[in-house]
Scaffold this motif. Structure first.
Motif, PDB file in Angstrom:
ATOM      1  N   VAL A 137       0.856  -1.181   0.000  1.00 59.15           N
ATOM      2  CA  VAL A 137       0.000   0.000   0.000  1.00 59.15           C
ATOM      3  C   VAL A 137       0.890   1.228   0.000  1.00 59.15           C
ATOM      4  CG1 VAL A 137      -1.809   1.250   1.212  1.00 59.15           C
ATOM      5  CG2 VAL A 137      -1.756  -1.237   1.302  1.00 59.15           C
TER       6      VAL A 137
ATOM      7  N   VAL B 234      -2.749   5.665   1.043  1.00 58.99           N
ATOM      8  CA  VAL B 234      -3.179   5.781   2.437  1.00 58.99           C
ATOM      9  C   VAL B 234      -3.665   7.191   2.732  1.00 58.99           C
ATOM     10  CG1 VAL B 234      -2.384   5.729   4.824  1.00 58.99           C
ATOM     11  CG2 VAL B 234      -1.689   3.929   3.254  1.00 58.99           C
TER      12      VAL B 234
ATOM     13  N   GLU C 122      -7.087   8.044   1.491  1.00 59.09           N
ATOM     14  CA  GLU C 122      -8.153   7.440   2.274  1.00 59.09           C
ATOM     15  C   GLU C 122      -8.165   7.963   3.703  1.00 59.09           C
ATOM     16  OE1 GLU C 122      -7.686   3.248   1.937  1.00 59.09           O
ATOM     17  OE2 GLU C 122      -8.246   3.189  -0.170  1.00 59.09           O
TER      18      GLU C 122
ATOM     19  N   ASP D  88      -2.166   3.565   9.633  1.00 57.91           N
ATOM     20  CA  ASP D  88      -3.157   3.312   8.587  1.00 57.91           C
ATOM     21  C   ASP D  88      -2.543   2.654   7.358  1.00 57.91           C
ATOM     22  OD1 ASP D  88      -4.969   4.418  10.250  1.00 57.91           O
ATOM     23  OD2 ASP D  88      -5.487   6.137   9.005  1.00 57.91           O
TER      24      ASP D  88
ATOM     25  N   ASP E 191      -0.902  -0.015   7.415  1.00 54.74           N
ATOM     26  CA  ASP E 191      -1.040  -1.454   7.644  1.00 54.74           C
ATOM     27  C   ASP E 191      -2.525  -1.807   7.535  1.00 54.74           C
ATOM     28  OD1 ASP E 191      -1.184  -4.041   8.570  1.00 54.74           O
ATOM     29  OD2 ASP E 191       0.009  -3.703  10.378  1.00 54.74           O
ATOM     30  N   THR E 192      -2.930  -2.341   6.393  1.00 49.89           N
ATOM     31  CA  THR E 192      -4.350  -2.629   6.169  1.00 49.89           C
ATOM     32  C   THR E 192      -4.869  -3.719   7.094  1.00 49.89           C
ATOM     33  OG1 THR E 192      -3.717  -4.133   4.376  1.00 49.89           O
ATOM     34  CG2 THR E 192      -4.316  -1.884   3.768  1.00 49.89           C
TER      35      THR E 192
ATOM     36  N   THR F 227      -5.766  -1.818  10.310  1.00 53.15           N
ATOM     37  CA  THR F 227      -6.987  -1.016  10.216  1.00 53.15           C
ATOM     38  C   THR F 227      -8.231  -1.890  10.126  1.00 53.15           C
ATOM     39  OG1 THR F 227      -6.732  -0.837   7.807  1.00 53.15           O
ATOM     40  CG2 THR F 227      -5.814   0.940   9.137  1.00 53.15           C
ATOM     41  N   THR F 228      -8.087  -3.096   9.590  1.00 50.81           N
ATOM     42  CA  THR F 228      -9.229  -4.004   9.501  1.00 50.81           C
ATOM     43  C   THR F 228      -9.586  -4.592  10.864  1.00 50.81           C
ATOM     44  OG1 THR F 228      -8.624  -4.615   7.242  1.00 50.81           O
ATOM     45  CG2 THR F 228     -10.099  -6.110   8.403  1.00 50.81           C
TER      46      THR F 228
ATOM     47  N   LYS G   4       3.738  -8.740   8.377  1.00 50.14           N
ATOM     48  CA  LYS G   4       2.439  -8.282   8.868  1.00 50.14           C
ATOM     49  C   LYS G   4       1.751  -9.371   9.686  1.00 50.14           C
ATOM     50  CE  LYS G   4       2.596  -4.233   6.933  1.00 50.14           C
ATOM     51  NZ  LYS G   4       2.955  -3.077   7.773  1.00 50.14           N
TER      52      LYS G   4
ATOM     53  N   HIS H  62     -12.022   2.597   4.496  1.00 43.18           N
ATOM     54  CA  HIS H  62     -11.666   1.636   3.458  1.00 43.18           C
ATOM     55  C   HIS H  62     -12.314   1.944   2.120  1.00 43.18           C
ATOM     56  CE1 HIS H  62      -9.231  -1.058   5.732  1.00 43.18           C
ATOM     57  NE2 HIS H  62     -10.132  -1.134   6.690  1.00 43.18           N
TER      58      HIS H  62
ATOM     59  N   SER I  73     -12.850   3.420  -1.376  1.00 42.80           N
ATOM     60  CA  SER I  73     -11.940   3.989  -2.365  1.00 42.80           C
ATOM     61  C   SER I  73     -12.515   5.287  -2.904  1.00 42.80           C
ATOM     62  CB  SER I  73     -11.730   3.008  -3.522  1.00 42.80           C
ATOM     63  OG  SER I  73     -11.171   1.814  -3.046  1.00 42.80           O
TER      64      SER I  73
END
Length: 754
Positions: free
Chosen positions: A3, A8, A11, A345, A347-348, A351-352, A406, A597, A599
């Motif tokens: 990413v 980032v 978003e 943010d 690191d998806t 954030t999930t 990750k 999240h 887009s």
């Protein structure tokens, strides 16, 4: 999945203005020779580095980045872009850079991180540097966008400035002046955020009904006007009693949130005078609202054990500033190394998972891990792998370095959290905590056996003392204070040290009744807590902020407890808004997905759907549970909710700060030496200058010329290759600044035009 930082930021609603303003400022300067130099100070460099990498900056035809506080070789062949704080010290440095006959650069383009005061502008305009100044602009970006919907003013010392009682009766006036000075600084940062998002919101503030103003704002003879004359009795109307009587009584309602709210309102009105286009309401979005409150509003949330991923991890693990975590990374089979991870943010996976209950986070982590293995054709064996098995399997996948890191990070964090959960008897502790905080058991009944459930935990040597402090503090608040003898017995059962007892006793300075006399009556509940929409018995409590946000959106928030500073919304609600408000009734917080999240559409800002905005600011620190609620309510209520504070607090840090609250913070992490000595009332600019003062670097001593050697490429030229010019005294060209007219007003108009 890789990413990019740009993705980032697109978003991230709060970081987007920072990124855009900095990039546009640099791009707007196009000197004749193409290349330019960027000059920063210590603070602006940190802000710049939070949203732009050095490579991204150099890609914008920047050949060199220099610090304004260091000695710099003159570069008269290049124009310079200054990104600096509006301090007297920096203005002096700019004037020194352009004091003929020696000039540092060919010309200067000044970009101030926030508004440049008029006296400093006039100093620049009257200086010998004036002919070299080709542009000046205020950016209003002095704030820290920690997450997509969360910001901080990075002022943990404010907890002590707001709540520490003055040491002596003679220090009340000085303590109040210090507090007002610090609040003005906080108000400027809040104003920057609103200006950057072009929002002029309705502003509401918290006025408690169960205690007087706290800390330096406590009514005192030295800080309140003289009493009214004897004939101005209370039986007369407010208007008839006159200004003296009203001023005398106003001190009793001057809470910290009120002072801060009025300062923000004043700042916005001043900016509106200078920029009439500011804050024009978008008909599709509607005017926003800002709610300003403080930590005393909810003194339960900081003590509770939370079991959503981010809140639990920051409570139980050693995470520095909520972002830096050191863990054991298995680089190869049975080969471990310490690795520092950044939780952001970017690191998806983070954030999930961060606002999910830990059990859900682990389940999702396991499912994602198995999916990753299957998709990459390396999955072997059947059955459910546990966290330890998955970490071992990762060591055998060196070809997927980023994914390995990750997964390894979050598996390590989850595993460590669950180990502490079992070791520290958190299930039993958390059950009693929830009963105290909510006032009901998991079955919805009144908790009648709290003491019987609590005392064995206080007696246990397996329960660490900080958890006992948290439990005692929650129980005392549940009882709205306990008799002195009962409190002594609680401390004795828990074997609390003197400083740990001080932590509980210091809740008094946050408006909590700790000791209860036989004649004391039950206090009226400040804010009603809503039933939690949660399936977990140990997560029934919701921060009071949840009720406040919901009631504000539903137009049900108590007007006496949360009055408006000035204007308030009309009773009419547009049909489109009614439809948006109706939808959340069927939404569940547990199923809500974070809005960051989505887009963006091409050419649009960070979010593709325009929503009404709501801002919340908590002076004195906020919890990760409150941050979680802001994100989840954004989805449930179909609003863009941004939450900010002076700083983040974890339960352990909150207890540590309470221990030294009576000592003005001496020994605390935020200010080990305590609240600094106040120099007395002074102009705000003098205070501001002291906040951003930096020592000038030494001038280098002249060196003897070394023997002739073959020249090597400089670091600056190697970034782009040989085509990038290397700054030197031989590079020069006409600056083309032109003449500037003499009238100050016309000067400013020209400087602001690019």
């Amino acid at each position: 999945m890789v990413v990019s930082l740009i993705t980032v930021l697109r978003e991230s609603a709060l970081a987007h203005p920072l990124h855009s303003e900095f990039l546009e400022a640099i791009r707007s300067v196009n000197p004749p020779g193409k290349w330019k130099i960027l000059v920063v100070d210590e603070h602006s460099q940190k802000l710049l580095g939070s949203v732009l990498k050095q490579f991204d900056i150099l890609e914008e035809n920047v050949t060199l980045i220099e610090s304004i506080s260091n000695y710099r070789e003159p570069q008269p062949g290049f124009e310079a872009v200054y990104l600096i704080m509006p301090t007297n010290q920096n203005v002096d440095r700019v004037m020194r850079d352009f004091s003929p006959p020696n000039t540092q650069y060919a010309a200067a383009h000044l970009f101030f991180i926030e508004g440049l005061p008029e006296p400093l502008f006039e100093r620049l305009a009257a200086s010998p540097a004036e002919p070299y100044l080709k542009g000046l602009k205020d950016l209003f970006v002095n704030f820290s966008a920690v997450e997509s919907q969360m910001f901080l003013t990075s002022s943990p010392e404010m907890f002590f400035t707001i709540y520490s009682p003055p040491k002596t009766e003679n220090e009340f006036k000085m303590a109040r002046d210090r507090l007002e000075e610090s609040l003005r600084f906080q108000s400027k940062i809040i104003t920057n955020i609103l200006i950057s998002l072009n929002e002029f919101p309705f502003i509401r503030y918290y006025t408690p009904n169960n205690h007087p103003p706290l800390g330096p704002l406590r009514p005192h003879t030295s800080t309140r006007p003289p009493p009214p004359k004897a004939d101005a009795g209370r039986w007369r109307t407010n208007l008839a009693r006159g200004a003296d009587a009203r001023a005398f009584e106003a001190v009793e309602s001057e809470y910290v949130a009120k002072l801060l709210a009025f300062m923000v309102q004043s700042n916005l009105e001043e900016h509106k005078k200078a920029d009439s286009a500011f804050g024009k309401v978008d008909s599709t979005r509607g005017r926003s609202t800002m709610i300003i409150t403080d930590r005393s509003m909810d003194t339960l949330a900081p003590f509770l054990h939370e079991f959503t991923y981010q809140a639990m991890a920051n409570d139980l693990l050693r995470i520095e500033d909520g972002t830096k975590y050191v863990y054991k990374f298995e680089a190869a089979a049975n080969s471990f190394e310490d690795k520092t991870a950044t939780l952001s943010d970017a690191d998806t996976l983070w954030t999930t998972l961060r606002h999910k209950h830990m059990q859900e986070a682990i389940n999702e982590l396991e499912a994602d891990f198995k999916k990753f293995l299957i998709e990459n054709a390396v999955f072997q064996g059947e059955g459910t792998a546990n966290l330890s098995d998955m970490r071992e399997m990762l060591a055998g996948l060196p070809q997927f370095q980023e994914q390995r890191e990750k997964f390894s990070l979050h598996l390590s964090m989850a595993q460590e959290c669950m180990a502490i959960f079992e070791r520290d008897k958190l299930p039993a502790l958390a059950n009693v905590e929830q009963n105290c905080a909510t006032g009901v058991t998991a079955e919805g009944k009144s908790p009648k056996k709290l003491v019987e459930e609590m005392v064995p935990l206080l007696d246990s040597r397996e329960v660490v003392n900080v958890n006992k402090v948290r439990l005692v503090a929650l129980y005392i608040q549940h009882r709205e204070g306990v008799p002195e003898e009962d409190k002594r017995r609680l401390y004795q059962h828990a074997r609390l040290s003197i400083s740990e007892q001080d932590a509980v006793n210091s809740l008094l300075h946050l408006g909590v009744r700790v000791t209860r006399a036989p004649t004391d009556k039950d206090q009226k509940k400040k804010i009603k807590q809503r039933p939690a929409d949660d399936d977990y018995d140990l997560s029934r409590f919701k921060p009071l902020l949840t009720s406040i946000i919901r009631e504000n959106v539903e137009n049900k928030l108590n007007m006496e407890m949360f009055p408006y500073v000035k204007e308030q919304p009309s009773a009419y609600v547009a049909p489109a808004t009614q439809q948006r408000m109706a939808a959340p009734q069927t939404a569940s917080l547990r199923s809500a997905k974070p809005s960051w999240h989505r887009s963006p559409r091409p050419g649009q800002g960070p979010v593709d759907k325009i929503k009404q905005r709501l801002f919340v600011f908590i002076a004195g620190g906020m919890t990760y549970s409150e941050v979680r609620e802001a994100y989840q309510l954004s989805q449930a209520l179909d609003k863009d909710i941004y939450i900010g504070s002076t700083h983040m607090i974890t339960p352990k840090q909150f207890v540590d700060d309470l221990k030294v609250l009576d000592l003005a913070g001496v020994g605390s992490k935020a200010m080990p030496n305590g609240i600094p000595e106040y120099p007395g009332q002074r102009p705000y600019q003098e205070f501001y200058d002291s906040k951003y003062y930096t020592q000038d670097g030494p001038r280098p001593q002249p060196k003897l010329a070394p023997p002739m050697q073959q020249k090597t490429k400089s670091a600056a030229s190697s970034v782009r290759g040989a085509s990038r010019p290397v700054p030197s005294e031989t590079d020069s060209f006409q600056s083309g600044t032109g003449s500037v007219v003499s009238a100050n007003g016309e000067k400013k108009k020209k400087w602001y035009k690019f």
